[in-house]
Motif scaffolding. Structure first.
Motif, PDB file in Angstrom:
ATOM      1  N   PHE A 184       0.814  -1.213   0.000  1.00 57.03           N
ATOM      2  CA  PHE A 184       0.000   0.000   0.000  1.00 57.03           C
ATOM      3  C   PHE A 184       0.852   1.270   0.000  1.00 57.03           C
ATOM      4  CE2 PHE A 184      -2.310   3.459   2.075  1.00 57.03           C
ATOM      5  CZ  PHE A 184      -3.336   3.597   1.163  1.00 57.03           C
ATOM      6  N   HIS A 188       0.900   4.269  -2.541  1.00 52.23           N
ATOM      7  CA  HIS A 188       0.351   5.541  -2.082  1.00 52.23           C
ATOM      8  C   HIS A 188       1.264   6.704  -2.442  1.00 52.23           C
ATOM      9  CE1 HIS A 188      -2.189   8.111   0.293  1.00 52.23           C
ATOM     10  NE2 HIS A 188      -1.163   8.525   1.013  1.00 52.23           N
ATOM     11  N   ASP A 199      -2.065   3.483  -8.604  1.00 44.33           N
ATOM     12  CA  ASP A 199      -3.371   2.889  -8.316  1.00 44.33           C
ATOM     13  C   ASP A 199      -3.339   1.368  -8.320  1.00 44.33           C
ATOM     14  OD1 ASP A 199      -4.503   5.285  -8.014  1.00 44.33           O
ATOM     15  OD2 ASP A 199      -5.633   5.293  -9.895  1.00 44.33           O
ATOM     16  N   THR A 202      -2.160   0.297  -4.805  1.00 46.56           N
ATOM     17  CA  THR A 202      -3.077   0.585  -3.698  1.00 46.56           C
ATOM     18  C   THR A 202      -4.313  -0.305  -3.818  1.00 46.56           C
ATOM     19  OG1 THR A 202      -3.955   2.439  -4.963  1.00 46.56           O
ATOM     20  CG2 THR A 202      -2.338   2.966  -3.292  1.00 46.56           C
ATOM     21  N   ASP A 233      -6.755   5.885   1.752  1.00 46.38           N
ATOM     22  CA  ASP A 233      -7.101   5.829   0.334  1.00 46.38           C
ATOM     23  C   ASP A 233      -8.346   6.671   0.013  1.00 46.38           C
ATOM     24  OD1 ASP A 233      -6.172   4.765  -2.100  1.00 46.38           O
ATOM     25  OD2 ASP A 233      -7.917   3.457  -2.187  1.00 46.38           O
ATOM     26  N   ARG A 236      -7.506   9.638  -1.943  1.00 47.14           N
ATOM     27  CA  ARG A 236      -6.691   9.416  -3.141  1.00 47.14           C
ATOM     28  C   ARG A 236      -6.931  10.451  -4.244  1.00 47.14           C
ATOM     29  NH1 ARG A 236      -6.939   3.966  -6.776  1.00 47.14           N
ATOM     30  NH2 ARG A 236      -6.870   2.955  -4.755  1.00 47.14           N
TER      31      ARG A 236
END
Lengths: 408, 114
Positions: A184, A188, A199, A202, A233, A236
């Motif tokens: 992650f 990120h 993306d 994540t 997230d 995001r």
């Protein structure tokens, strides 16, 4: 479509692993099952449950292969590797256990961390070798070699395909959580490259966390990690502007944060904090929850955040946590207090080359009017950063500070 | 079942070894380890310190050189080993964690089946 294929492939592989106990052999059987599907489905039509069809065929191939090998070994007793003759091939398919076992194999502490991540992306998430290579920004051939080495070690040292014993389980779950968390964080804020957020990574991490939640619903660390990922997230889309530029937390459009993810995350934070002492991820998620609940940057409960970082420092001391606490202090008590705390950390060898440390110093220096030092700090940060979006942001800051100085 | 070699590494220069009582205590720990894991043990020995080692090195052109000392000079040196049998690496590691190895640790290596 590709996504459906990926997850189906991973399911079929996990189910086949329970027969073969060997990733290489399982991979071959699954590949053969897909090849047979191509001819069978063209002739007889696509079955109602494609995954079940593939699983049945792959497992049957695996059982056949094991029988052949067993016969072979009876004929050549001196050459036979001493393998435990398990019989669960005949047992019913238990997808949940299969996948959990596979995660524990991939995230075994006897493998190095990068290898654990690679194996997990390849065999649990079902990414292709070239996709995993892209996640690490290395060549496909290098990733293929890494996976081959790993499979060899798993086979030679007999890294088991099972859910660890109760005594080992908490440590082993932590190791799995670390892998998912790393996937992650890598996505990120990509350490290098053209995009701030990856993306693909994540999304994978969120998927893995959801899967773990399904498989280990009682574990507070799992709940904490899923909460942390959801809450982080949820911001995001607001972290980059339409032209790809970095947008700081203070400037993000909070109305665009994903409320559904935030609600789910906050529910999980509450649940995971009930467990004492709270896990590392539960505390980190709780901090993210404070941000998520604040109506604006200036109305953020920074004192609460400082106290949670202090708790985190007690259980999980790390330079980055110390840095984050110093930054939170800077917002709770003012830039002078924050700067003093940052300077206390100046001897840390990790932070000495950490972009965020220099950026935080630069920001506090600027706020108290030490403009030239702020500029120097930003320029140093620029030398440290390899992410293009991050670099563009720092350059923008430098330009605006210089413009302000000239205007005076 | 598979066989594993557990190699015990320790820092020979550590003052720990100068106290004879420590050596006796360690011996007792090894006895206790042997009793606990007797079923898995296939062998094991303690080695004299590296000062007693002699190395035989094959050089270019088939020349063989005999030298005083360990083959590789390291801070932590091989001081003993156990040969064990275990179902898988997790079982082997559980046993390895019980091996007494003050001021050091152990390395677990799977043995090639013959």
């Amino acid at each position: 479509m590709a996504e459906a294929h990926r997850s189906e492939w991973a399911y079929v592989l996990a189910a086949t692993m329970s027969v073969t106990h060997d990733i290489d052999v399982a991979e071959e059987c699954v590949q053969e099952a897909y090849a047979r599907a191509l001819t069978d489905w063209t002739a007889n039509g696509i079955p109602h449950k494609t995954g079940a069809w593939l699983t049945t065929v792959a497992r049957r191939l695996a059982i056949d292969q094991r029988r052949r090998r067993a016969t072979h070994e009876r004929l050549l007793p001196m050459l036979a590797p001493d393998d435990e003759g398990s019989s669960e091939g005949a047992r019913g398919v238990d997808i949940v256990d299969d996948r959990l076992r596979l995660i524990f194999t991939c995230c075994h502490p006897a493998l190095d961390l990068e290898t654990q991540i690679s194996l997990t992306l390849r065999f649990v998430c079902g990414l292709t070798t070239s996709e995993v290579a892209r996640a690490f920004l290395i060549k496909e051939s290098a990733m293929a070699a890494r996976l081959t080495r790993a499979k060899k070690k798993i086979a030679l040292s007999h890294i088991p395909y099972h859910v660890p014993a109760a005594k080992e389980l908490p440590d082993r779950i932590d190791a799995v959580l670390d892998v998912v968390h790393l996937v992650f964080t890598t996505g990120h804020t990509a350490p290098s490259g053209a995009d701030l957020v990856r993306d693909d990574l994540t999304t994978r991490a969120l998927q893995l966390a959801r899967m773990l939640r399904e498989l280990l619903p009682q574990d507070p660390g799992v709940a904490g990690l899923l909460a942390l990922i959801l809450l982080t997230d949820s911001r995001r889309t607001t972290r980059t502007s339409s032209d790809g530029g970095l947008v700081l937390l203070s400037d993000q459009d909070r109305s665009q944060w994903d409320r559904e993810a935030i609600d789910e995350g906050i529910g999980l934070v509450r649940e995971s904090l009930r467990h004492r002492p709270p896990s590392r991820f539960a505390l980190m998620a709780a901090i993210a929850a404070v941000h998520a609940e604040a109506p604006s940057f200036s109305e953020t409960d920074w004192k609460e955040i400082v106290s949670m970082y202090e708790l985190l420092l007690l259980t999980w001391p790390s330079p980055v946590v110390a840095l984050n606490r110093a930054v939170a202090v800077g917002f709770a008590e003012g830039p002078l207090a924050g700067l003093a705390m940052l300077d206390e950390l100046s001897g840390d060898p990790f932070l000495a080359h950490y972009t965020y440390y220099e950026c935080a110093r630069a920001d506090f220096l600027f706020r108290i009017g030490r403009t030239n030092e702020a500029l120097a700090s930003y320029e140093f940060a620029l030398e440290l950063s390899e992410n293009e979006v991050e670099r563009a942001f720092i350059e923008r800051r430098c330009r605006s500070i210089k413009a302000e100085v000239e205007a005076l | 079942m598979s066989e594993y070699l557990i190699l015990i590494y320790q820092d020979e220069s550590d003052p720990f070894w100068r106290d004879e009582a420590n050596g006796e205590g360690l011996m007792k720990e090894h006895m206790a380890f042997g009793e606990k894991h007797g079923a898995a043990l296939r062998g094991g020995n303690a080695l004299h310190p590296t000062a007693s080692a002699t190395s035989v090195r094959h050089g270019i052109g088939g020349k063989v050189a005999v030298t005083d000392g360990a083959f590789v000079e390291t801070k932590e040196a091989l001081g003993g080993y156990y040969l064990i049998e275990a179902a898988n690496l997790d079982e082997a590691l559980a046993i390895a964690k019980d091996v007494p190895a003050p001021n050091g640790g152990v390395e677990v290596r799977p043995i090639m089946p013959t």
